[in-house]
Design a protein around this motif. Sequence first.
Motif, PDB file in Angstrom:
ATOM      1  N   LYS A  87      -5.619  -0.001  13.546  1.00 28.31           N
ATOM      2  CA  LYS A  87      -5.440  -0.617  12.361  1.00 28.31           C
ATOM      3  C   LYS A  87      -6.108  -0.182  11.124  1.00 28.31           C
ATOM      4  N   TRP A  88      -5.615  -0.516  10.041  1.00 26.26           N
ATOM      5  CA  TRP A  88      -5.837  -0.129   8.608  1.00 26.26           C
ATOM      6  C   TRP A  88      -7.374  -0.605   8.754  1.00 26.26           C
ATOM      7  N   PRO A  89      -8.291   0.632   8.246  1.00 27.13           N
ATOM      8  CA  PRO A  89      -9.945   0.226   8.361  1.00 27.13           C
ATOM      9  C   PRO A  89     -10.490  -0.167   7.425  1.00 27.13           C
ATOM     10  N   PHE A  90      -9.704  -0.384   6.069  1.00 23.13           N
ATOM     11  CA  PHE A  90     -10.309  -0.712   4.974  1.00 23.13           C
ATOM     12  C   PHE A  90     -10.367  -2.176   4.502  1.00 23.13           C
TER      13      PHE A  90
ATOM     14  N   TYR B  96      -8.320  18.702  -5.273  1.00 27.14           N
ATOM     15  CA  TYR B  96      -7.656  19.079  -3.879  1.00 27.14           C
ATOM     16  C   TYR B  96      -6.373  18.203  -3.853  1.00 27.14           C
ATOM     17  N   VAL B  97      -5.769  18.565  -2.913  1.00 21.17           N
ATOM     18  CA  VAL B  97      -4.292  17.946  -2.831  1.00 21.17           C
ATOM     19  C   VAL B  97      -4.032  17.400  -1.460  1.00 21.17           C
ATOM     20  N   VAL B  98      -3.665  16.330  -1.320  1.00 23.14           N
ATOM     21  CA  VAL B  98      -3.211  15.540  -0.099  1.00 23.14           C
ATOM     22  C   VAL B  98      -1.801  15.482  -0.202  1.00 23.14           C
ATOM     23  N   PHE B  99      -0.783  15.752   0.829  1.00 27.51           N
ATOM     24  CA  PHE B  99       0.369  15.610   0.542  1.00 27.51           C
ATOM     25  C   PHE B  99       1.159  15.550   1.914  1.00 27.51           C
ATOM     26  N   ALA B 100       2.458  14.799   1.746  1.00 28.73           N
ATOM     27  CA  ALA B 100       2.923  14.611   3.077  1.00 28.73           C
ATOM     28  C   ALA B 100       4.552  14.562   2.658  1.00 28.73           C
TER      29      ALA B 100
ATOM     30  N   LEU C  15      -5.429   2.941  -7.956  1.00 29.92           N
ATOM     31  CA  LEU C  15      -4.661   2.351  -7.232  1.00 29.92           C
ATOM     32  C   LEU C  15      -5.189   1.091  -6.552  1.00 29.92           C
ATOM     33  N   ASN C  16      -5.137  -0.021  -6.822  1.00 31.10           N
ATOM     34  CA  ASN C  16      -5.726  -1.171  -6.136  1.00 31.10           C
ATOM     35  C   ASN C  16      -4.672  -1.852  -5.255  1.00 31.10           C
ATOM     36  N   LYS C  17      -3.451  -1.130  -5.110  1.00 34.00           N
ATOM     37  CA  LYS C  17      -2.561  -1.492  -3.905  1.00 34.00           C
ATOM     38  C   LYS C  17      -1.998  -0.184  -3.426  1.00 34.00           C
ATOM     39  N   PRO C  18      -2.874   0.306  -2.765  1.00 32.24           N
ATOM     40  CA  PRO C  18      -2.293   1.691  -2.464  1.00 32.24           C
ATOM     41  C   PRO C  18      -1.237   1.730  -1.270  1.00 32.24           C
ATOM     42  N   LEU C  19      -1.095   1.005  -0.409  1.00 31.32           N
ATOM     43  CA  LEU C  19      -0.367   1.057   0.758  1.00 31.32           C
ATOM     44  C   LEU C  19       0.957   0.602   0.145  1.00 31.32           C
ATOM     45  N   GLU C  20       1.330  -0.354  -0.774  1.00 32.15           N
ATOM     46  CA  GLU C  20       2.437  -0.804  -1.299  1.00 32.15           C
ATOM     47  C   GLU C  20       2.928   0.312  -2.231  1.00 32.15           C
TER      48      GLU C  20
ATOM     49  N   TYR D   9      -9.620  11.870   3.125  1.00 35.46           N
ATOM     50  CA  TYR D   9      -9.611  10.827   4.444  1.00 35.46           C
ATOM     51  C   TYR D   9      -8.672   9.694   3.949  1.00 35.46           C
ATOM     52  N   ILE D  10      -9.281   9.052   2.718  1.00 30.14           N
ATOM     53  CA  ILE D  10      -8.764   7.795   2.190  1.00 30.14           C
ATOM     54  C   ILE D  10      -7.249   8.018   1.799  1.00 30.14           C
ATOM     55  N   VAL D  11      -7.057   9.324   1.171  1.00 32.64           N
ATOM     56  CA  VAL D  11      -5.467   9.376   0.507  1.00 32.64           C
ATOM     57  C   VAL D  11      -4.655   9.708   1.847  1.00 32.64           C
ATOM     58  N   GLY D  12      -5.327  10.518   2.774  1.00 33.95           N
ATOM     59  CA  GLY D  12      -4.410  10.589   4.022  1.00 33.95           C
ATOM     60  C   GLY D  12      -4.136   9.115   4.618  1.00 33.95           C
ATOM     61  N   SER D  13      -5.205   8.398   4.503  1.00 32.98           N
ATOM     62  CA  SER D  13      -4.778   7.104   5.154  1.00 32.98           C
ATOM     63  C   SER D  13      -3.813   6.102   4.678  1.00 32.98           C
TER      64      SER D  13
END
Length: 234
Positions: free
Chosen positions: A18-21, A225-229, A142-147, A189-193
């Motif tokens: 589950k989402w850990p935050f 740093y760059v996190v990408f997908a 971003l305070n609503k990153p998942l959205e 890790y946070i951005v990857g999540s």
Amino acid sequence: MRRSCAAQVLQDPKWPEKWPFRPEDFLRYDESDDSVFYEAPRFVYHIDEAAVKSLTEFYSTVFPPAGQDDVALLDICSSWVSHYPPGYTAGRIVALGMNEEELKGNKHVSEYVVHDLNLEPDLPFPDNTFDVVTNAVSVDYLNKPLEVFQEIHRVLKPGGKAYMSFSNRYFPTKAIALWTATGDEDHIYIVGSYFHYSVSGGYLAPQAKDISPRGGLFGKSDPMYVVFAEKKKA
């Protein structure tokens, strides 16, 4: 951080089920209206010139070839500059940000949209519109990153890619609490999540790259740093 360490953060992240935050992790010290904070234009770089150069060089290696009319790019949380390669063109390049005066000055883009993702995380574009979505040194606000990452997934074409770049420089009163309380490897890790948890199975496994410039003023420069997908193909 050694370059290899940045990549290793997301090689075997062992994501919890589950989402850990917690909701409070996305609070800011200054919760006043962001439109007030960004009302005055800031025609400045928010990272040093060496870091800007590294980001531009990275983009030049991952963007679709220039000059293709059927290619579209979106730069979210944008401003007067997107750090895209000089002379890069595509059928459509859109900047989405908070300050209209800054956006008007962005020479990299063909159009702009004034939009506050912290108030309204929905992106005002149809499904499967963009080949690339970028965000330079603003993912920490971003305070609503998942959205937002759900929306990035929606507007990307299948096989499209999203690139989130960041440094250790930010406005501390507007960055989320989770960001200000953690360090560079944690940020990866946070951005990857955000990619992992936003759309179940929607993105290929996120990756990270340390593009920090070598040298710089007095032998130091801002880390980058760059996190990408990639959005999974149907």
